[in-house]
Structures are given as C-alpha cells and as structure tokens.
Design an enzyme around this catalytic site. Structure first.
Site, PDB file in Angstrom:
ATOM      1  N   ARG A  50      62.058  34.802 -57.995  1.00  0.00           N
ATOM      2  CA  ARG A  50      62.474  36.082 -57.412  1.00  0.00           C
ATOM      3  C   ARG A  50      63.278  36.898 -58.413  1.00  0.00           C
ATOM      4  O   ARG A  50      64.146  36.368 -59.110  1.00  0.00           O
ATOM      5  CB  ARG A  50      63.303  35.836 -56.151  1.00  0.00           C
ATOM      6  CG  ARG A  50      63.302  37.045 -55.216  1.00  0.00           C
ATOM      7  CD  ARG A  50      64.181  36.830 -54.012  1.00  0.00           C
ATOM      8  NE  ARG A  50      65.587  37.018 -54.374  1.00  0.00           N
ATOM      9  CZ  ARG A  50      66.577  36.934 -53.505  1.00  0.00           C
ATOM     10  NH1 ARG A  50      66.344  36.653 -52.243  1.00  0.00           N
ATOM     11  NH2 ARG A  50      67.823  37.126 -53.900  1.00  0.00           N
ATOM     12  N   HIS A 101      64.341  40.309 -43.839  1.00  0.00           N
ATOM     13  CA  HIS A 101      63.304  39.289 -44.011  1.00  0.00           C
ATOM     14  C   HIS A 101      63.869  37.908 -43.733  1.00  0.00           C
ATOM     15  O   HIS A 101      65.091  37.704 -43.688  1.00  0.00           O
ATOM     16  CB  HIS A 101      62.692  39.355 -45.415  1.00  0.00           C
ATOM     17  CG  HIS A 101      63.655  39.064 -46.522  1.00  0.00           C
ATOM     18  ND1 HIS A 101      64.595  39.972 -46.966  1.00  0.00           N
ATOM     19  CD2 HIS A 101      63.847  37.952 -47.282  1.00  0.00           C
ATOM     20  CE1 HIS A 101      65.301  39.447 -47.937  1.00  0.00           C
ATOM     21  NE2 HIS A 101      64.882  38.212 -48.145  1.00  0.00           N
ATOM     22  N   HIS A 139      67.879  38.478 -42.828  1.00  0.00           N
ATOM     23  CA  HIS A 139      68.878  39.136 -43.681  1.00  0.00           C
ATOM     24  C   HIS A 139      68.230  40.236 -44.504  1.00  0.00           C
ATOM     25  O   HIS A 139      67.006  40.298 -44.649  1.00  0.00           O
ATOM     26  CB  HIS A 139      69.536  38.117 -44.624  1.00  0.00           C
ATOM     27  CG  HIS A 139      68.588  37.483 -45.599  1.00  0.00           C
ATOM     28  ND1 HIS A 139      67.660  36.528 -45.230  1.00  0.00           N
ATOM     29  CD2 HIS A 139      68.416  37.680 -46.935  1.00  0.00           C
ATOM     30  CE1 HIS A 139      66.960  36.161 -46.284  1.00  0.00           C
ATOM     31  NE2 HIS A 139      67.387  36.853 -47.339  1.00  0.00           N
TER      32      HIS A 139
HETATM   33  C1  SIN Z   1      64.513  35.201 -49.702  1.00  0.00           C
HETATM   34  O1  SIN Z   1      64.374  36.021 -50.592  1.00  0.00           O
HETATM   35  O2  SIN Z   1      65.387  35.292 -48.877  1.00  0.00           O
HETATM   36  C2  SIN Z   1      63.535  34.053 -49.634  1.00  0.00           C
HETATM   37  C3  SIN Z   1      62.261  34.503 -49.036  1.00  0.00           C
HETATM   38  C4  SIN Z   1      61.228  33.417 -49.064  1.00  0.00           C
HETATM   39  O3  SIN Z   1      61.449  32.387 -49.688  1.00  0.00           O
HETATM   40  O4  SIN Z   1      60.180  33.611 -48.474  1.00  0.00           O
END
Ligand code: SIN
Length: 309
Positions: A295, A280, A123
């Site tokens: 995040r 990603h 996504h």
């Molecule tokens: C995300 O931001 O989609 C999660 C990425 C991750 O946990 O590596």
C-alpha cells in the site's frame, strides 16, 4: 537549473480534468451501484503521460474507488504511480517495507487465526491526522483462493440519504478523531498477532484531532459524511450519553449495504480510492491462506466543512 527542475517530475500532481471532459485515453467501466469503476488500457508499470494521469484522477473523483486488473508492479513502480497524484503521505506506526520507505505491506499469514485483521473495522485512512491522506493505493501481490475482499462505503450517498433536519444538525458538528483504539500501547498485543507486519504502538496515538462531521470535498465541492468507527471517538460539545447513540447511528448508517462497493481480489489488481469520500474495511475470512498486499498513500488536505469555517 530553474526552481521547477529541482522537483522530480513525478512529484508534481496533475490537476483533475473538469467534469465535462470525457475519457479519451482510458477505459472506465462502472462497477457497482454505489460507486467504483474498472479502468482499462493502462499499464501502471510504465511512465504515464499527463493526460492519462489526469483522466485517472477524474475517474477517482467520479467513482471514488477505481480498480486496475492484471498489473505487474514493483514497489518502486507503485511509488512512482502514486506520486503522480501528489506527494507521499507518511504512514504512522506501521513499519514500511525494507528499502521502500513509502510502501507498507498489508499481510495476513496463513497461520493467523484471529477473526479480524489489519483494517477490519470501517475507517478512512488516518483520519486522526491533521491532514489525512487523500488517496490510498493497494496492490494485490498474493491473494487467498477465497475471501479477503475489501469493501468501501460511499459517504456522499450516506450524507445525501439523511433527512434535511439531520443534515442541518450534522453540518454544525465537529468529530473528534484519535488513533487510540488502533495504535495506543494497549493495542500492541493485537498488532503482535499480525505476523507479517510490524506495528509499533505509542502514546502519540492518544492525540485528538477535530474534523467537521460533514466534509466538503476539496475537489468536487460535494458534501459527505466524515466519521468512522475506528477513529472517531467523540462529537465535540456533547455529553457522553448524548453522543453515544448519535455516533452509533452514524456508524451504522454510513456503512449500510446500499452504500457499499465490494472488490474480490486477484493477484495483480490495484485499487485506488479517495479517503475523503469513502470509508473502507478488509475482510479477514480466509484463515489458512496468505494475503499479501502493498500500500502507498498520497497526501491530502485538512478537511473543510461549515463547522470548521
Ligand atoms: C487498509 O488499507 O485498511 C487495508 C485494506 C485491505 O487490506 O483490504
């Protein structure tokens, strides 16, 4: 007080340096063939001056995802660093960390056994929004002894690898994005498996948002594919039996190995990526161990492309 002084300094985005400028203050070491770079000589817990911030932004534009190792960040310091690249982009559906409304925790607890996790499907963050975030910054607080890697796929490369005929056709198309398969109420049982996170699904997720299939990056001016398996649910104007094979092709093509950048996390790493030109996904291959990340997201602009002009 002048109008400028009413805005805290860290909220003012610093323009990227032009591509002719080389890095003077930071180290930038290319990471993989498809992109990515490791940045050195920066302590993200400190206030950074405009030149350093501008060079980091340049590195993000040049390499699409950049990695910082060995950082020691509080949530407030992560927010302060994120804000140097633009205002906070609100995160729908996911409850933020207590006392830190601009931070979410991405957590998988050791006892979780499901073979998928938060962000396991390819996504681009919140592409279902009218103005999806430009940047996402993920900081590793606790990592498993193996697995839990994150992968990115370079969407400039994905577009460039297509034939002229396919590129021309895609330039005229609109993708329909929706959070329905991620955050509609039918998905609540899935989110309830993620023990360390609180996600509240809602009918809001049924909303649909059109974006060009081929996006012209707002800062580099380069074209890239802008569809993803998690949130792109349709192509405007097509019958279902026409669009399904085309979407399946685009999802497989855009995430093939040759376009990917993979990061093996250590605690203290921070990755900063540009959602406008990469997709990603997170691996959920470390059952029995905990992974705890924080995040932040930086606001972006409405995607532009020839279809939307
Ligand atoms: C995300 O931001 O989609 C999660 C990425 C991750 O946990 O590596």
């Amino acid at each position: 007080m002048t109008p400028m002084q009413t805005m805290p300094e860290e909220l003012v985005p610093v323009a990227a340096a032009p591509p002719t400028v080389t890095y003077r203050r930071i180290g930038v070491e290319r990471w993989s063939g498809a992109g990515g770079a490791v940045i050195s000589n920066v302590d993200l817990s400190q206030e950074l001056d405009d030149e350093v911030v501008s060079e980091i932004r340049r590195a993000v534009l040049d390499h699409h995802v950049v990695f910082f190792r060995g950082q020691h960040l509080t949530p407030d310091q992560q927010v302060r660093f994120s804000r140097r690249f633009g205002p906070y982009s609100p995160v729908p559906f996911v409850e933020p960390v207590a006392d830190h409304p601009e931070v979410i925790a991405v957590v998988r607890e050791a006892e979780e056994r499901q073979r998928f996790g938060f962000g396991s499907l390819w996504h681009s963050d919140f592409s279902f929004l009218p103005e999806p975030p430009f940047g996402s910054l993920l900081y590793a607080v606790e990592v498993p002894p193996f697995g839990g890697d994150t992968l990115w796929a370079n969407q400039y490369h994905a577009f460039a690898a297509l034939s002229d005929a396919m590129q021309s056709m895609l330039r005229g198309l609109v993708g329909v994005h929706s959070a329905r398969d991620g955050y509609a109420p039918k998905m609540q049982a899935v989110h309830d498996l993620f023990k360390g996170m609180k996600v509240t699904t809602s009918d809001e997720a049924l909303r649909e948002q059109a974006h060009p299939v081929v996006r012209t990056h707002g800062e580099t001016g380069r074209e890239c594919l802008y569809v993803n398996q998690q949130y792109t649910i349709a192509l405007g104007g097509f019958h279902q039996h026409e669009q399904r094979p085309l979407l399946d092709f685009l999802f497989a093509h855009s995430t093939q190995d040759a376009f990917t950048i993979r990061w093996r996390w250590s605690a203290g790493d921070l990755a900063f990526w540009d959602n406008r030109c990469v997709q990603h996904m997170a691996m959920a291959d470390f059952t029995g161990h905990r992974r705890f990340m924080t995040r932040t997201t930086v606001a972006g602009e409405a995607p532009r492309g020839r279809a939307a002009d």
